[in-house]
Design an enzyme around this catalytic site. Structure first.
Site, PDB file in Angstrom:
ATOM      1  N   HIS A 105      -1.536   1.337  -4.334  1.00  0.00           N
ATOM      2  CA  HIS A 105      -1.968   2.722  -4.132  1.00  0.00           C
ATOM      3  C   HIS A 105      -1.098   3.731  -4.883  1.00  0.00           C
ATOM      4  O   HIS A 105      -1.061   4.905  -4.531  1.00  0.00           O
ATOM      5  CB  HIS A 105      -1.970   3.066  -2.636  1.00  0.00           C
ATOM      6  CG  HIS A 105      -3.055   2.367  -1.866  1.00  0.00           C
ATOM      7  ND1 HIS A 105      -3.064   2.283  -0.498  1.00  0.00           N
ATOM      8  CD2 HIS A 105      -4.175   1.728  -2.293  1.00  0.00           C
ATOM      9  CE1 HIS A 105      -4.142   1.605  -0.102  1.00  0.00           C
ATOM     10  NE2 HIS A 105      -4.830   1.259  -1.175  1.00  0.00           N
TER      11      HIS A 105
ATOM     12  N   GLN B 202       0.842  -1.201   0.000  1.00  0.00           N
ATOM     13  CA  GLN B 202       0.000   0.000   0.000  1.00  0.00           C
ATOM     14  C   GLN B 202       0.873   1.246   0.000  1.00  0.00           C
ATOM     15  O   GLN B 202       0.370   2.365  -0.094  1.00  0.00           O
ATOM     16  CB  GLN B 202      -0.862   0.026   1.273  1.00  0.00           C
ATOM     17  CG  GLN B 202      -1.814  -1.137   1.401  1.00  0.00           C
ATOM     18  CD  GLN B 202      -2.453  -1.173   2.776  1.00  0.00           C
ATOM     19  OE1 GLN B 202      -3.455  -0.528   3.032  1.00  0.00           O
ATOM     20  NE2 GLN B 202      -1.847  -1.910   3.688  1.00  0.00           N
TER      21      GLN B 202
ATOM     22  N   CYS C  39      -4.184  13.642 -20.975  1.00  0.00           N
ATOM     23  CA  CYS C  39      -4.131  12.467 -21.872  1.00  0.00           C
ATOM     24  C   CYS C  39      -4.091  11.145 -21.113  1.00  0.00           C
ATOM     25  O   CYS C  39      -4.068  10.083 -21.740  1.00  0.00           O
ATOM     26  CB  CYS C  39      -2.940  12.558 -22.819  1.00  0.00           C
ATOM     27  SG  CYS C  39      -1.341  12.230 -22.050  1.00  0.00           S
TER      28      CYS C  39
ATOM     29  N   ASP D  39       6.051   4.882  -1.188  1.00  0.00           N
ATOM     30  CA  ASP D  39       7.505   5.061  -1.238  1.00  0.00           C
ATOM     31  C   ASP D  39       8.112   3.978  -2.133  1.00  0.00           C
ATOM     32  O   ASP D  39       7.413   3.083  -2.609  1.00  0.00           O
ATOM     33  CB  ASP D  39       8.109   5.056   0.185  1.00  0.00           C
ATOM     34  CG  ASP D  39       7.994   3.701   0.887  1.00  0.00           C
ATOM     35  OD1 ASP D  39       8.324   2.661   0.266  1.00  0.00           O
ATOM     36  OD2 ASP D  39       7.585   3.671   2.063  1.00  0.00           O
TER      37      ASP D  39
ATOM     38  N   ASN E 114       2.932  -6.998  13.038  1.00  0.00           N
ATOM     39  CA  ASN E 114       2.636  -5.567  13.199  1.00  0.00           C
ATOM     40  C   ASN E 114       3.091  -5.119  14.584  1.00  0.00           C
ATOM     41  O   ASN E 114       3.180  -5.913  15.511  1.00  0.00           O
ATOM     42  CB  ASN E 114       1.126  -5.320  13.033  1.00  0.00           C
ATOM     43  CG  ASN E 114       0.802  -3.892  12.635  1.00  0.00           C
ATOM     44  OD1 ASN E 114       1.420  -3.357  11.710  1.00  0.00           O
ATOM     45  ND2 ASN E 114      -0.146  -3.267  13.310  1.00  0.00           N
TER      46      ASN E 114
END
Ligand code: NAD
Ligand code: ZN
Length: 234
Positions: free
Chosen positions: A110, A92, A121, A95, A203
């Site tokens: 993303h 996601q 265009c 960077d 996490n």
């Protein structure tokens, strides 16, 4: 090479880049680098105040020059090189730390800070260092028509068909450094589990979806991810 090839799908979020010094989406103050998310990461914000939004992403892009991949990015790049089974890393993050670490089987769902697209265009292209001063489109020559190639809230994430196909064939789904608050990514664990994958969360703290995982390990990605990759590769 590995003697038990399997199909691995990995999802990463802002937390994997935190130890590199890139701020996460919702910091302790609920803000992203001092801004409310809806003021910088929606098409409505861009329509209302394009200079604010361009400036915000110009700064995020410029900050990439001062950060390096950390042990977690490097471990995933090693896994990509050494894993003989199927593997897909879905990030996601906007960077470029996964590719700088060496990951190749990678999708940016993303978008990417280093890319732009033309509102005139539609052509995607490498982004100039700054967009706020009205860059010229490399494809059609339109001026002041480039916006960051970032998927904002309310816009359709990229590569969804390939991601869903990979999730449906996954033996193992691993979610790293993501709060589980942003859909559709937050729903990937349930899609993978419904197709029979084992699911693992890595996490800093329990994500919003932590109860959907077969196993959750909590701590910094720079420690947990290399440990996990080492145990997988043996
Ligand atoms: P988030 O900020 O909502 O959640 C980050 C999660 O990472 C939190 O659960 C936090 O506890 C955890 N975390 C923090 N430090 C960690 C560490 N050292 N190790 C492991 N986990 C850690 O981020 P998200 O879920 O990725 O939100 C998605 C949105 O944020 C995306 O749209 C993305 O484009 C955007 N975003 C990207 C970047 C980036 O590219 N680096 C940075 C900020 C926001
Ligand atoms: Zn153009």
């Amino acid at each position: 090479m590995h003697d038990k090839p399997g199909n691995i799908v990995i999802l990463t979020g802002a937390g994997i880049s935190a130890e590199s010094g890139v701020a996460t989406f919702r910091g302790p103050d609920g803000l992203w680098e001092g801004h409310r998310v809806e003021d910088v990461a929606t098409p409505e914000a861009f329509a209302r105040d394009p200079r604010l939004v361009q400036n915000f992403y110009d700064q995020r892009r410029a900050a990439l020059a001062g950060v390096e991949p950390n042990a977690a990015h490097l471990a995933l790049a090693r896994l990509d090189r050494e894993w003989s089974g199927d593997l897909l890393l879905v990030t996601q993050n906007v960077d470029d730390l996964h590719e700088r670490a060496g990951s190749r089987r990678l999708l940016h769902m993303h978008g990417e800070l280093r890319r732009a697209f033309c509102l005139s265009c539609d052509e995607r292209q490498d982004s100039p260092a700054t967009l706020i001063e009205g860059a010229t489109c490399a494809a059609c020559g339109a001026s002041e028509a480039l916006r960051p190639d970032i998927v904002w809230f309310g816009e359709m994430p990229y590569h969804m068909e390939r991601i869903e196909e990979a999730l449906s064939g996954a033996d193992l789904f691993v979610s790293i450094g993501t709060s589980g608050a942003v859909y559709p990514a937050a729903g990937f664990v349930r899609v993978a589990a419904a197709h029979g994958a084992r699911t693992l969360e890595l996490n800093l703290d329990p994500s919003e979806g932590t109860s959907f995982f077969d196993e959750a390990r909590h701590g910094p990605a720079g420690t947990l991810v290399p440990q996990w990759v080492d145990s997988l590769l043996g």
